[in-house]
Write an enzyme that holds these catalytic residues in place. Structure first.
Site, PDB file in Angstrom:
ATOM      1  N   SER A 131       0.839  -1.199   0.000  1.00 46.49           N
ATOM      2  CA  SER A 131       0.000   0.000   0.000  1.00 46.49           C
ATOM      3  C   SER A 131       0.871   1.244   0.000  1.00 46.49           C
ATOM      4  O   SER A 131       1.987   1.244   0.546  1.00 46.49           O
ATOM      5  CB  SER A 131      -0.850  -0.026   1.269  1.00 46.49           C
ATOM      6  OG  SER A 131      -1.412   1.231   1.511  1.00 46.49           O
ATOM      7  N   TYR A 155      -1.522  -0.587  10.974  1.00 44.44           N
ATOM      8  CA  TYR A 155      -1.779  -1.223   9.678  1.00 44.44           C
ATOM      9  C   TYR A 155      -0.605  -0.972   8.729  1.00 44.44           C
ATOM     10  O   TYR A 155      -0.097  -1.883   8.072  1.00 44.44           O
ATOM     11  CB  TYR A 155      -3.088  -0.682   9.082  1.00 44.44           C
ATOM     12  CG  TYR A 155      -3.276  -0.982   7.619  1.00 44.44           C
ATOM     13  CD1 TYR A 155      -3.640  -2.264   7.206  1.00 44.44           C
ATOM     14  CD2 TYR A 155      -3.090  -0.001   6.637  1.00 44.44           C
ATOM     15  CE1 TYR A 155      -3.809  -2.559   5.855  1.00 44.44           C
ATOM     16  CE2 TYR A 155      -3.262  -0.284   5.292  1.00 44.44           C
ATOM     17  CZ  TYR A 155      -3.620  -1.560   4.906  1.00 44.44           C
ATOM     18  OH  TYR A 155      -3.772  -1.848   3.569  1.00 44.44           O
ATOM     19  N   LYS A 159       2.267  -3.602   6.898  1.00 46.49           N
ATOM     20  CA  LYS A 159       2.689  -3.657   5.485  1.00 46.49           C
ATOM     21  C   LYS A 159       4.211  -3.502   5.392  1.00 46.49           C
ATOM     22  O   LYS A 159       4.868  -4.194   4.615  1.00 46.49           O
ATOM     23  CB  LYS A 159       2.006  -2.559   4.655  1.00 46.49           C
ATOM     24  CG  LYS A 159       0.512  -2.756   4.460  1.00 46.49           C
ATOM     25  CD  LYS A 159       0.185  -3.972   3.610  1.00 46.49           C
ATOM     26  CE  LYS A 159      -1.312  -4.104   3.328  1.00 46.49           C
ATOM     27  NZ  LYS A 159      -1.702  -5.459   2.913  1.00 46.49           N
TER      28      LYS A 159
HETATM   29  P1  NAD Z   1     -11.067  -6.915   1.706  1.00 50.77           P
HETATM   30  O1  NAD Z   1     -11.247  -6.852   3.172  1.00 50.77           O
HETATM   31  O2  NAD Z   1     -12.257  -6.737   0.845  1.00 50.77           O
HETATM   32  O3  NAD Z   1     -10.376  -8.308   1.305  1.00 50.77           O
HETATM   33  C1  NAD Z   1      -9.483  -8.984   2.149  1.00 50.77           C
HETATM   34  C2  NAD Z   1     -10.006 -10.410   2.286  1.00 50.77           C
HETATM   35  O4  NAD Z   1      -9.113 -11.160   3.120  1.00 50.77           O
HETATM   36  C3  NAD Z   1     -11.387 -10.476   2.942  1.00 50.77           C
HETATM   37  O5  NAD Z   1     -12.248 -11.217   2.111  1.00 50.77           O
HETATM   38  C4  NAD Z   1     -11.150 -11.172   4.283  1.00 50.77           C
HETATM   39  O6  NAD Z   1     -12.254 -11.979   4.648  1.00 50.77           O
HETATM   40  C5  NAD Z   1      -9.887 -11.978   3.979  1.00 50.77           C
HETATM   41  N1  NAD Z   1      -9.026 -12.271   5.127  1.00 50.77           N
HETATM   42  C6  NAD Z   1      -8.558 -11.406   6.057  1.00 50.77           C
HETATM   43  N2  NAD Z   1      -7.750 -12.046   6.924  1.00 50.77           N
HETATM   44  C7  NAD Z   1      -7.705 -13.340   6.521  1.00 50.77           C
HETATM   45  C8  NAD Z   1      -7.035 -14.498   7.005  1.00 50.77           C
HETATM   46  N3  NAD Z   1      -6.260 -14.462   8.096  1.00 50.77           N
HETATM   47  N4  NAD Z   1      -7.199 -15.674   6.338  1.00 50.77           N
HETATM   48  C9  NAD Z   1      -7.997 -15.733   5.250  1.00 50.77           C
HETATM   49  N5  NAD Z   1      -8.656 -14.678   4.752  1.00 50.77           N
HETATM   50  C10 NAD Z   1      -8.505 -13.493   5.381  1.00 50.77           C
HETATM   51  O7  NAD Z   1      -9.927  -5.861   1.330  1.00 50.77           O
HETATM   52  P2  NAD Z   1      -9.400  -5.399  -0.101  1.00 50.77           P
HETATM   53  O8  NAD Z   1      -9.735  -3.971  -0.270  1.00 50.77           O
HETATM   54  O9  NAD Z   1      -9.804  -6.373  -1.137  1.00 50.77           O
HETATM   55  O10 NAD Z   1      -7.840  -5.466   0.160  1.00 50.77           O
HETATM   56  C11 NAD Z   1      -7.036  -6.566  -0.266  1.00 50.77           C
HETATM   57  C12 NAD Z   1      -5.603  -6.313   0.128  1.00 50.77           C
HETATM   58  O11 NAD Z   1      -5.161  -5.090  -0.466  1.00 50.77           O
HETATM   59  C13 NAD Z   1      -5.384  -6.155   1.635  1.00 50.77           C
HETATM   60  O12 NAD Z   1      -4.170  -6.788   1.973  1.00 50.77           O
HETATM   61  C14 NAD Z   1      -5.258  -4.655   1.818  1.00 50.77           C
HETATM   62  O13 NAD Z   1      -4.463  -4.330   2.929  1.00 50.77           O
HETATM   63  C15 NAD Z   1      -4.585  -4.247   0.526  1.00 50.77           C
HETATM   64  N6  NAD Z   1      -4.835  -2.843   0.169  1.00 50.77           N
HETATM   65  C16 NAD Z   1      -6.126  -2.399   0.021  1.00 50.77           C
HETATM   66  C17 NAD Z   1      -6.363  -1.054  -0.257  1.00 50.77           C
HETATM   67  C18 NAD Z   1      -7.770  -0.534  -0.398  1.00 50.77           C
HETATM   68  O14 NAD Z   1      -7.953   0.678  -0.320  1.00 50.77           O
HETATM   69  N7  NAD Z   1      -8.771  -1.371  -0.631  1.00 50.77           N
HETATM   70  C19 NAD Z   1      -5.276  -0.164  -0.420  1.00 50.77           C
HETATM   71  C20 NAD Z   1      -3.985  -0.658  -0.297  1.00 50.77           C
HETATM   72  C21 NAD Z   1      -3.777  -2.006  -0.006  1.00 50.77           C
HETATM   73  N1  UFG Z   2     -12.508  11.362   3.294  1.00 50.06           N
HETATM   74  C1  UFG Z   2     -13.554  12.222   3.603  1.00 50.06           C
HETATM   75  N2  UFG Z   2     -14.702  11.683   4.080  1.00 50.06           N
HETATM   76  C2  UFG Z   2     -14.868  10.334   4.263  1.00 50.06           C
HETATM   77  C3  UFG Z   2     -13.788   9.465   3.956  1.00 50.06           C
HETATM   78  C4  UFG Z   2     -12.622  10.018   3.475  1.00 50.06           C
HETATM   79  O1  UFG Z   2     -13.440  13.439   3.446  1.00 50.06           O
HETATM   80  O2  UFG Z   2     -15.941   9.906   4.726  1.00 50.06           O
HETATM   81  C5  UFG Z   2     -11.267  11.948   2.712  1.00 50.06           C
HETATM   82  C6  UFG Z   2     -10.016  11.681   3.527  1.00 50.06           C
HETATM   83  O3  UFG Z   2      -9.840  12.674   4.505  1.00 50.06           O
HETATM   84  C7  UFG Z   2      -8.951  11.694   2.435  1.00 50.06           C
HETATM   85  C8  UFG Z   2      -9.677  11.123   1.202  1.00 50.06           C
HETATM   86  O4  UFG Z   2     -11.060  11.305   1.471  1.00 50.06           O
HETATM   87  O5  UFG Z   2      -8.564  13.003   2.144  1.00 50.06           O
HETATM   88  C9  UFG Z   2      -9.406   9.655   0.963  1.00 50.06           C
HETATM   89  O6  UFG Z   2      -9.675   8.918   2.144  1.00 50.06           O
HETATM   90  P1  UFG Z   2      -9.779   7.319   2.142  1.00 50.06           P
HETATM   91  O7  UFG Z   2     -10.091   6.893   3.537  1.00 50.06           O
HETATM   92  O8  UFG Z   2     -10.681   6.851   1.064  1.00 50.06           O
HETATM   93  O9  UFG Z   2      -8.310   6.864   1.713  1.00 50.06           O
HETATM   94  P2  UFG Z   2      -6.886   7.123   2.387  1.00 50.06           P
HETATM   95  O10 UFG Z   2      -6.008   7.707   1.343  1.00 50.06           O
HETATM   96  O11 UFG Z   2      -7.013   7.854   3.670  1.00 50.06           O
HETATM   97  O12 UFG Z   2      -6.405   5.648   2.735  1.00 50.06           O
HETATM   98  C10 UFG Z   2      -6.544   4.570   1.812  1.00 50.06           C
HETATM   99  C11 UFG Z   2      -6.635   3.282   2.605  1.00 50.06           C
HETATM  100  C12 UFG Z   2      -5.345   3.047   3.334  1.00 50.06           C
HETATM  101  C13 UFG Z   2      -4.222   3.043   2.333  1.00 50.06           C
HETATM  102  C14 UFG Z   2      -4.203   4.323   1.542  1.00 50.06           C
HETATM  103  C15 UFG Z   2      -3.165   4.260   0.465  1.00 50.06           C
HETATM  104  O13 UFG Z   2      -7.696   3.341   3.540  1.00 50.06           O
HETATM  105  O14 UFG Z   2      -5.380   1.805   3.967  1.00 50.06           O
HETATM  106  O15 UFG Z   2      -5.463   4.536   0.929  1.00 50.06           O
HETATM  107  O16 UFG Z   2      -3.353   3.126  -0.326  1.00 50.06           O
HETATM  108  F1  UFG Z   2      -3.066   2.908   2.996  1.00 50.06           F
END
Ligand code: NAD
Ligand code: UFG
Length: 345
Positions: A131, A155, A159
């Site tokens: 991330s 978190y 990572k």
């Molecule tokens: P998500 O929660 O939808 O998917 C993660 C899945 O992993 C879920 O289905 C959950 O049930 C499963 N899971 C969690 N712990 C587990 C375990 N111990 N064993 C088996 N299954 C498990 O999240 P996502 O948005 O699809 O994110 C996927 C990956 O990408 C994560 O590692 C997250 O940290 C990373 N990531 C997501 C974002 C984002 O904004 N969505 C940004 C950066 C990185």
């Molecule tokens: N925001 C609002 N209102 C909301 C939610 C978010 O104004 O209800 C704003 C936040 O302040 C920020 C922007 O929208 O300025 C984006 O916020 P998000 O929570 O959607 O995303 P972030 O960039 O804060 O974080 C996300 C994931 C993190 C990850 C990061 C980079 O939640 O886990 O992107 O990948 F690390």
């Protein structure tokens, strides 16, 4: 791809989650066979029939935890996957502050367990979901992979710990081929409107929050701060369409045929959008009013973050293709057709 390996299996951890489910489709389209494992702690089994409907295939699914070493051993023995895409993890920043031990146990120890099972089975190709959070509050935007890594919450520390673990592995044994993909802000949904993001409870992230306001599940958007050093004062992020993101994973997997070591790559569009700009784009794409009010800054937030995606282009031949209009239109189609997410039918 050679004819005899046209159905290479890829173990997808977190396969029923938001990004993992879209990745399964992309893998299938590229001629791979996804095998899914998920403990369903943050996703629904109802994803599975949707995947079948869209792919015409029934993918093998294991309900279980990646910390269950026996289960992993049996999956590796049964399928002998060619590679692993590792999405499984907990991802709510606020929750990680409240429960750092649970986050470490699930995310870091879970990854250790997976790597152990991979090593035992001789599977050494991995695509990992990292991330942009590993860049903390960046000194410079756009952010390149060489930027210093630092974290601001448990978190993010998970990572970073995992990235260090992967670097050590690759340094110790050159057979490891590890693409470490640093996502910026994944958003949107599959264009069919059948797969999308379905967060539990109140969404933490901006895009699902806006979608739920548009569909009438929430009265208004809280904009966290309008006094940042950005053009309109609201936070700026790099929103990347989830289908572009997962296509980047398939490109990374292909790259691992010819590259080894630890390979960090940003997946982003290279452009930033403010909270108010995204809100306006979503209102235009959906035709819905999206009321909002300005609230104080959210603790821990940064002003601006967007990717320098040039390495992904040079190394993987990949770049984001979908624009913000498509991103919002696809997110809206999903939300409108499934107002309660996967519980809608
Ligand atoms: P998500 O929660 O939808 O998917 C993660 C899945 O992993 C879920 O289905 C959950 O049930 C499963 N899971 C969690 N712990 C587990 C375990 N111990 N064993 C088996 N299954 C498990 O999240 P996502 O948005 O699809 O994110 C996927 C990956 O990408 C994560 O590692 C997250 O940290 C990373 N990531 C997501 C974002 C984002 O904004 N969505 C940004 C950066 C990185
Ligand atoms: N925001 C609002 N209102 C909301 C939610 C978010 O104004 O209800 C704003 C936040 O302040 C920020 C922007 O929208 O300025 C984006 O916020 P998000 O929570 O959607 O995303 P972030 O960039 O804060 O974080 C996300 C994931 C993190 C990850 C990061 C980079 O939640 O886990 O992107 O990948 F690390």
């Amino acid at each position: 791809m050679k004819a005899n390996d046209s159905k290479r299996k890829v173990l997808v951890t977190g396969g029923t989650g938001y990004i993992g489910s879209h990745a399964c489709l992309s893998l299938h389209e590229a001629g791979f066979e996804p095998v899914l494992i998920d403990n369903l702690c943050n996703s629904s089994r109802r994803v599975l029939p949707r995947l079948q409907e869209l792919s015409g295939q029934s993918f093998t699914f294991y309900e279980g935890d990646i910390r269950d070493r026996e289960l992993l051993r049996s999956i590796f023995a049964a399928h002998q996957p060619w590679a692993v895409m590792h999405f499984a993890g907990l991802k709510a920043v606020g929750e990680s502050v409240a429960e750092p031990e649970r986050y470490h146990a699930n995310n870091v120890e879970g990854t250790e367990s997976l790597l152990q099972a991979m090593a035992e089975a001789g599977v050494q190709r991995l695509v990992f979901s990292s991330s942009a959070t590993v860049y903390g509050d960046p000194d410079l935007v756009p952010i390149a992979e060489s930027a210093p890594r630092r974290t601001t919450n448990p978190y993010g520390q998970n990572k970073l710990d995992i990235e260090h673990m992967l670097e050590r592995l690759a340094a110790a044994d050159e057979r490891w081929r590890i693409a470490c993909l640093r996502y910026f802000n994944p958003a949107g949904a599959h264009a069919s409107g059948r797969l999308g993001e379905d967060p539990n409870g109140i969404p933490n992230n901006l895009m699902p929050y806006i979608s739920q306001v548009a569909v009438g599940r929430r009265p208004q958007l809280d904009v966290f701060g309008d006094d940042y050093d950005t053009p309109d004062g609201t936070g700026v992020r790099d929103y990347i369409h989830v289908m572009d993101l997962v296509e980047g994973h398939v490109a990374a997997l292909e790259h691992l045929q010819q590259a080894n070591g630890f390979i960090p790559v940003n997946l982003g569009t290279g452009a930033g959008l403010s909270v108010l700009e995204l809100r306006a784009a979503f209102a235009a794409a959906s035709g819905q009013d999206i009321p909002y009010r300005i609230q104080p800054r959210r603790p821990g937030d940064i002003a601006a973050s967007w990717a320098d995606p040039s390495r992904a282009k040079a190394l993987l031949g990949w770049q984001a293709k979908r624009n913000v209009r498509e991103l919002c239109a696809d997110a809206w189609r999903w939300q409108h057709n499934n107002p309660q997410g996967y519980d809608s039918e």
